[in-house]
Design a protein around this motif. Structure first.
Motif, PDB file in Angstrom:
ATOM      1  N   VAL A 107     -31.100  59.396  46.710  1.00 21.09           N
ATOM      2  CA  VAL A 107     -30.779  58.143  47.399  1.00 21.09           C
ATOM      3  C   VAL A 107     -29.657  57.411  46.673  1.00 21.09           C
ATOM      4  O   VAL A 107     -28.710  56.906  47.292  1.00 21.09           O
ATOM      5  CB  VAL A 107     -32.033  57.251  47.508  1.00 21.09           C
ATOM      6  N   ARG A 108     -29.732  57.367  45.354  1.00 19.99           N
ATOM      7  CA  ARG A 108     -28.692  56.683  44.579  1.00 19.99           C
ATOM      8  C   ARG A 108     -27.340  57.366  44.743  1.00 19.99           C
ATOM      9  O   ARG A 108     -26.293  56.703  44.830  1.00 19.99           O
ATOM     10  CB  ARG A 108     -29.088  56.607  43.100  1.00 19.99           C
ATOM     11  N   MET A 109     -27.344  58.687  44.784  1.00 23.83           N
ATOM     12  CA  MET A 109     -26.084  59.418  44.978  1.00 23.83           C
ATOM     13  C   MET A 109     -25.499  59.122  46.354  1.00 23.83           C
ATOM     14  O   MET A 109     -24.288  58.910  46.501  1.00 23.83           O
ATOM     15  CB  MET A 109     -26.339  60.913  44.806  1.00 23.83           C
ATOM     16  N   ASN A 110     -26.339  59.090  47.365  1.00 23.85           N
ATOM     17  CA  ASN A 110     -25.872  58.793  48.713  1.00 23.85           C
ATOM     18  C   ASN A 110     -25.340  57.362  48.798  1.00 23.85           C
ATOM     19  O   ASN A 110     -24.295  57.114  49.425  1.00 23.85           O
ATOM     20  CB  ASN A 110     -27.007  58.991  49.710  1.00 23.85           C
ATOM     21  N   GLU A 111     -26.034  56.436  48.159  1.00 23.68           N
ATOM     22  CA  GLU A 111     -25.581  55.038  48.159  1.00 23.68           C
ATOM     23  C   GLU A 111     -24.227  54.905  47.465  1.00 23.68           C
ATOM     24  O   GLU A 111     -23.379  54.103  47.884  1.00 23.68           O
ATOM     25  CB  GLU A 111     -26.621  54.166  47.470  1.00 23.68           C
ATOM     26  N   ALA A 112     -24.012  55.700  46.416  1.00 31.37           N
ATOM     27  CA  ALA A 112     -22.720  55.658  45.728  1.00 31.37           C
ATOM     28  C   ALA A 112     -21.596  56.158  46.634  1.00 31.37           C
ATOM     29  O   ALA A 112     -20.494  55.586  46.649  1.00 31.37           O
ATOM     30  CB  ALA A 112     -22.789  56.485  44.451  1.00 31.37           C
ATOM     31  N   ALA A 113     -21.870  57.235  47.383  1.00 31.13           N
ATOM     32  CA  ALA A 113     -20.852  57.747  48.310  1.00 31.13           C
ATOM     33  C   ALA A 113     -20.486  56.691  49.344  1.00 31.13           C
ATOM     34  O   ALA A 113     -19.306  56.508  49.678  1.00 31.13           O
ATOM     35  CB  ALA A 113     -21.364  59.016  48.987  1.00 31.13           C
ATOM     36  N   GLU A 114     -21.496  55.970  49.830  1.00 32.69           N
ATOM     37  CA  GLU A 114     -21.238  54.912  50.809  1.00 32.69           C
ATOM     38  C   GLU A 114     -20.502  53.735  50.161  1.00 32.69           C
ATOM     39  O   GLU A 114     -19.574  53.169  50.754  1.00 32.69           O
ATOM     40  CB  GLU A 114     -22.557  54.457  51.418  1.00 32.69           C
ATOM     41  N   LYS A 115     -20.914  53.386  48.952  1.00 32.23           N
ATOM     42  CA  LYS A 115     -20.288  52.257  48.239  1.00 32.23           C
ATOM     43  C   LYS A 115     -18.808  52.502  48.006  1.00 32.23           C
ATOM     44  O   LYS A 115     -17.974  51.612  48.237  1.00 32.23           O
ATOM     45  CB  LYS A 115     -21.006  52.042  46.906  1.00 32.23           C
ATOM     46  N   TYR A 116     -18.461  53.695  47.540  1.00 32.47           N
ATOM     47  CA  TYR A 116     -17.069  53.986  47.200  1.00 32.47           C
ATOM     48  C   TYR A 116     -16.277  54.549  48.379  1.00 32.47           C
ATOM     49  O   TYR A 116     -15.061  54.707  48.289  1.00 32.47           O
ATOM     50  CB  TYR A 116     -17.024  54.955  46.020  1.00 32.47           C
ATOM     51  N   GLY A 117     -16.969  54.866  49.474  1.00 32.58           N
ATOM     52  CA  GLY A 117     -16.288  55.400  50.643  1.00 32.58           C
ATOM     53  C   GLY A 117     -15.650  56.752  50.385  1.00 32.58           C
ATOM     54  O   GLY A 117     -14.562  57.052  50.879  1.00 32.58           O
ATOM     55  N   VAL A 118     -16.353  57.600  49.608  1.00 34.14           N
ATOM     56  CA  VAL A 118     -15.836  58.913  49.223  1.00 34.14           C
ATOM     57  C   VAL A 118     -16.789  59.990  49.732  1.00 34.14           C
ATOM     58  O   VAL A 118     -18.013  59.802  49.745  1.00 34.14           O
ATOM     59  CB  VAL A 118     -15.670  59.004  47.692  1.00 34.14           C
ATOM     60  N   LYS A 119     -16.248  61.115  50.134  1.00 34.25           N
ATOM     61  CA  LYS A 119     -17.041  62.167  50.754  1.00 34.25           C
ATOM     62  C   LYS A 119     -17.917  62.908  49.743  1.00 34.25           C
ATOM     63  O   LYS A 119     -17.506  63.166  48.613  1.00 34.25           O
ATOM     64  CB  LYS A 119     -16.121  63.153  51.476  1.00 34.25           C
ATOM     65  N   LEU A 120     -19.125  63.279  50.204  1.00 33.82           N
ATOM     66  CA  LEU A 120     -20.098  63.993  49.379  1.00 33.82           C
ATOM     67  C   LEU A 120     -20.762  65.073  50.229  1.00 33.82           C
ATOM     68  O   LEU A 120     -21.280  64.783  51.308  1.00 33.82           O
ATOM     69  CB  LEU A 120     -21.152  63.018  48.848  1.00 33.82           C
TER      70      LEU A 120
END
Length: 324
Positions: A107-120
């Motif tokens: 969840v934290r990794m997904n939230e980081a991708a959304e926060k920074y707007g970078v693809k994961l």
């Protein structure tokens, strides 16, 4: 981003054949740097694979201006920290399975991708392999009617040849891997179930350490009720006799069934008492089809082949099966 210039964090055994060479074999993709904490091993990998740069420090690779995407192939313990660091640097990430140690970390990794707007993207690479695409096609065409239930058995002796080689057996140290061999192999299997059947409505399981030859559980059972009404039952045991090893998934429908090994190259369609076998050529680099799809996604030429949200679903299933 027109072309992907990859940097690998963790150029260990899993990258030697399964993934590493594929980065130079798909369009718009090249491997330009690798990192391993043991600098001598990183340098040796770079020399043997023709990689221009090597590092023994992840910060340096992430901040290398020639690297515009990161493949994280370390043990799961490091997945979250390296993923978030790379995302914060604005570099898209392709992270190995299991995505991380547990669902909360995912969840934290997904939230980081959304926060920074970078693809994961997550390396559930069987989604892109021809055999599993064929199975998905047969299911969509209702070749076995309406799917009723799925049975999966993964039975292996302690010295299983399915486990990737490594200098230390970190896969059976829960602090590093998240669990035991279940956490190494089941992500492939459970992700395929999600890929075929969608989200789960309910899941539960049992995990025990029967043989006590290492700290992790060596027997896991789990059942799932999918939102579409399909029922799944799975058993993973890693201490059976060598002669009892089994890798079998059976999808039973109203008019037939499909059987296949998840770690094999053939599947069988059973209809009206007739069995039709489909055999697929072994892939030289098993991740190459997925790396192709991820490269298309990172360059804006395709969709995400396995998003963090999708990978989170299998992380939650593993948590449900193994929680104490």
């Amino acid at each position: 981003m027109e072309n992907i210039k990859w940097g690998i964090i963790g150029c260990g055994d899993v990258t030697e054949v399964k993934s590493g060479p594929a980065f130079n074999k798909v369009p718009h993709s090249s491997l330009v740097a690798v990192m391993r904490r043991d600098g001598a091993k990183a340098a040796d990998y770079a020399r043997r694979h023709g990689v221009p740069k090597w590092y023994d420090n992840a910060d340096q690779l992430i901040n290398d201006p020639d690297v515009n995407a990161i493949y994280i192939a370390t043990p799961p313990l490091q997945h979250e920290a390296y993923t978030i660091q790379a995302l914060a640097a604005g570099k898209p990430v392709y992270v190995e399975k299991p995505m991380t140690l547990d669902a909360a970390s995912a969840v934290r990794m997904n939230e980081a991708a959304e926060k920074y707007g970078v693809k994961l993207s997550v390396a559930h690479y069987r989604r892109a392999q021809p055999m599993f695409l064929k199975i998905k096609e047969l299911l969509a065409d209702k070749a076995i009617g309406d799917v009723r239930f799925v049975s999966l058995q993964m039975l292996q002796p302690p010295a299983s040849n399915l486990i990737a080689a490594s200098a230390t057996n970190w896969r059976v140290d829960p602090a590093i891997s998240g669990g035991g061999l279940f956490h190494d192999l089941a992500p492939h299997q459970l992700d395929l179930m999600i890929y075929f059947f969608g989200p789960a409505q309910h899941a539960a399981g049992i995990a025990v350490n029967q043989a006590k030859v290492y700290p992790a559980d060596d027997l896991v059972t789990g059942h799932i009720l999918f939102e579409n009404g399909i029922v799944f039952n799975g058993t993973w045991c890693f201490t059976v006799a060598a002669g009892d090893r089994l890798d079998l998934c059976e999808i039973t429908g109203s008019t037939g069934k499909i059987t296949f090994p998840v770690f094999g190259n053939s599947m069988t369609l059973h209809q009206d008492g007739i069995a039709v076998e489909f055999t697929f050529d072994p892939l030289p680099h098993v991740q190459q089809p997925m790396i192709d799809e991820v490269t298309k996604y990172f360059t804006g030429r395709g969709e995400n082949p396995c998003s963090a949200e999708q990978a989170l679903l299998s992380m939650r299933l593993m948590d449900c099966f193994t929680k104490k």
